[in-house]
Design a protein around this motif. Structure first.
Motif, short mmCIF file in Angstrom:
data_model
loop_
_atom_site.label_atom_id
_atom_site.label_comp_id
_atom_site.label_asym_id
_atom_site.label_seq_id
_atom_site.Cartn_x
_atom_site.Cartn_y
_atom_site.Cartn_z
N THR B 77 46.83 -67.84 -20.71
CA THR B 77 47.26 -67.30 -22.37
C THR B 77 48.39 -67.56 -22.65
O THR B 77 49.59 -67.79 -22.11
N LEU B 78 48.05 -68.31 -23.95
CA LEU B 78 49.52 -68.74 -24.16
C LEU B 78 49.32 -68.00 -25.89
O LEU B 78 47.93 -67.54 -26.21
N TYR B 79 51.17 -67.87 -26.41
CA TYR B 79 50.68 -66.80 -27.51
C TYR B 79 51.89 -67.35 -28.61
O TYR B 79 52.83 -67.77 -28.67
N LEU B 80 50.95 -66.82 -29.75
CA LEU B 80 52.15 -67.16 -31.53
C LEU B 80 52.09 -65.80 -32.15
O LEU B 80 50.60 -66.09 -32.61
N GLN B 81 53.23 -65.49 -31.83
CA GLN B 81 53.28 -63.71 -32.75
C GLN B 81 53.72 -64.28 -34.20
O GLN B 81 54.52 -64.63 -33.94
N MET B 82 52.99 -64.20 -35.63
CA MET B 82 53.55 -64.47 -36.46
C MET B 82 53.51 -63.63 -37.30
O MET B 82 52.70 -62.65 -37.96
N SER B 83 54.89 -63.05 -37.65
CA SER B 83 55.02 -62.41 -38.74
C SER B 83 56.16 -63.02 -40.17
O SER B 83 56.18 -63.69 -39.91
N SER B 84 55.50 -61.50 -41.06
CA SER B 84 56.24 -62.23 -42.05
C SER B 84 55.97 -63.41 -43.03
O SER B 84 56.63 -64.30 -43.30
N LEU B 85 54.65 -63.70 -42.47
CA LEU B 85 53.93 -65.29 -42.90
C LEU B 85 54.04 -64.71 -44.48
O LEU B 85 54.21 -64.29 -45.99
N ARG B 86 54.11 -66.32 -44.55
CA ARG B 86 53.83 -66.51 -46.28
C ARG B 86 52.85 -67.90 -46.17
O ARG B 86 52.19 -67.80 -45.25
N ALA B 87 52.81 -67.82 -47.81
CA ALA B 87 51.59 -69.36 -47.76
C ALA B 87 52.23 -70.14 -48.24
O ALA B 87 50.33 -70.78 -47.24
N GLU B 88 52.44 -70.51 -47.15
CA GLU B 88 52.87 -72.18 -46.70
C GLU B 88 52.51 -72.10 -45.62
O GLU B 88 52.25 -72.88 -44.92
N ASP B 89 52.73 -71.12 -44.92
CA ASP B 89 52.00 -71.18 -43.00
C ASP B 89 50.29 -71.16 -43.41
O ASP B 89 50.05 -71.50 -42.01
N THR B 90 49.93 -71.18 -44.71
CA THR B 90 48.66 -72.00 -44.73
C THR B 90 48.60 -72.91 -43.27
O THR B 90 48.49 -73.55 -43.97
N ALA B 91 47.49 -73.27 -42.64
CA ALA B 91 46.95 -74.14 -41.21
C ALA B 91 46.38 -73.83 -40.58
O ALA B 91 45.40 -72.66 -40.35
N VAL B 92 45.74 -75.32 -40.18
CA VAL B 92 44.70 -74.54 -38.40
C VAL B 92 45.75 -74.98 -37.95
O VAL B 92 46.62 -75.78 -38.26
N TYR B 93 45.93 -73.84 -36.70
CA TYR B 93 46.99 -73.93 -35.47
C TYR B 93 46.09 -74.74 -34.38
O TYR B 93 45.54 -73.50 -33.96
N TYR B 94 47.38 -75.31 -33.81
CA TYR B 94 47.32 -76.47 -32.27
C TYR B 94 47.38 -76.07 -31.68
O TYR B 94 48.57 -75.17 -31.97
N CYS B 95 46.88 -75.01 -30.38
CA CYS B 95 47.71 -75.15 -28.97
C CYS B 95 47.92 -77.41 -28.54
O CYS B 95 47.09 -77.88 -28.69
N ALA B 96 48.32 -76.76 -27.54
CA ALA B 96 48.13 -78.52 -26.96
C ALA B 96 49.15 -78.62 -25.71
O ALA B 96 50.24 -77.05 -25.00
N ARG B 97 49.09 -78.65 -24.52
CA ARG B 97 49.43 -78.53 -22.49
C ARG B 97 50.95 -80.08 -23.48
O ARG B 97 50.22 -81.05 -23.98
N ASP B 98 51.62 -79.85 -22.78
CA ASP B 98 52.46 -80.81 -22.18
C ASP B 98 52.07 -81.13 -20.76
O ASP B 98 53.21 -81.19 -20.24
N GLU B 99 50.98 -82.36 -21.20
CA GLU B 99 51.13 -83.78 -20.31
C GLU B 99 52.87 -84.44 -19.61
O GLU B 99 52.41 -84.40 -18.14
N GLY B 100 52.99 -84.35 -20.48
CA GLY B 100 54.23 -84.85 -19.42
C GLY B 100 55.52 -84.13 -18.98
O GLY B 100 56.73 -84.36 -18.31
N SER B 101 55.14 -82.42 -18.52
CA SER B 101 55.97 -81.76 -18.21
C SER B 101 56.37 -82.26 -16.32
O SER B 101 55.41 -82.17 -16.39
N GLY B 102 57.86 -81.62 -16.51
CA GLY B 102 58.25 -82.60 -15.15
C GLY B 102 58.77 -83.65 -15.15
O GLY B 102 59.26 -84.03 -14.17
#
Lengths: 106, 121
Positions: B77-102
């Motif tokens: 599992t990957l996490y994103l802890q978000m604090s002090s949120l602002r109106a401009e943080d409104t968005a769809v948040y995507y996680c993605a695998r870096d297939e180029g790893s390595g």
């Protein structure tokens, strides 16, 4: 930060057409350039990585080229499923910036 | 190979939220991971990435000091802890695998379906 600029921002085409989208980087990024397709309400899908490498499962009618600061994405024989928004992205240096997108519609 | 985000929702300005991204179908611990966001009707913006063991992280300036990326390789599992949120943080948040790893390159595949975060009073 590296600025990525796509042109055009929008493009109208017909089924069967061939289209080319251009992406320009604010500095040389070698071939650290990816292309993604995004359809409305969906997650982006990888098309091309490292400027010219076709992602597995992506049809060969999609090609990418370029290096340095100028890159192109070409889609041949447009089909209805190709009408979407396309983004370039540099991965030369963080932040990994995206272009503003090119909306391709009929 | 699948990524499934969760944890989005509505929050007031100044509030906090933690997003999760559950990975399956691949060896999660072998890949760098990213968060990318997209404000309504806008383009894609890279937010953060984390290396395979969590020892290296990087953030966009717009979220630095407010967001924290982390991962639990035992729980895939990957996490994103978000604090002090602002109106401009409104968005769809995507996680993605870096297939180029390595490799020296980085490319994102696959992406999760996204989770919507709305910051509003």
């Amino acid at each position: 930060d590296i600025q990525m600029t796509q042109s055009p921002s929008s493009l109208s085409a017909s089924v069967g057409d061939r289209v080319t989208i251009t992406c320009r980087a604010g500095q040389s990024i070698s071939t650290y350039l990816n292309w993604y397709q995004q359809k409305a309400g969906k997650a982006p899908k990888l098309l091309i990585y490292a400027a010219s490498n076709l992602q597995s499962g992506v049809p060969s009618k999609i090609t990418g080229s370029g290096s340095g600061t100028n890159f192109t994405l070409t889609i041949s024989s447009l089909q209805p499923e190709d009408f979407a928004t396309y983004y370039c992205q540099q991965n030369y240096r963080t932040p990994y910036s995206f272009g503003q997108g090119t909306k391709l519609d009929i | 190979v699948q990524l499934v985000e969760s944890g989005g929702g509505s929050v007031q300005p100044g509030g906090s939220l933690r997003l999760s991204c559950a990975a399956s179908g691949f060896t999660f611990s072998s890949y760098w991971m990213h968060w990318v966001r997209q404000a309504p009707g806008k383009g894609l913006v890279w937010v953060s990435h984390i290396d395979t063991d969590g020892s290296t992280t990087n953030y966009a300036d717009s979220v630095k000091g407010r967001f924290t990326i982390s991962r639990d390789n035992a729980e895939n599992t990957l996490y994103l802890q978000m604090s002090s949120l602002r109106a401009e943080d409104t968005a769809v948040y995507y996680c993605a695998r870096d297939e180029g790893s390595g490799t020296y390159y980085s490319w994102f595949d696959p992406w999760g379906q996204g989770t919507l975060v709305t910051v509003s009073s």
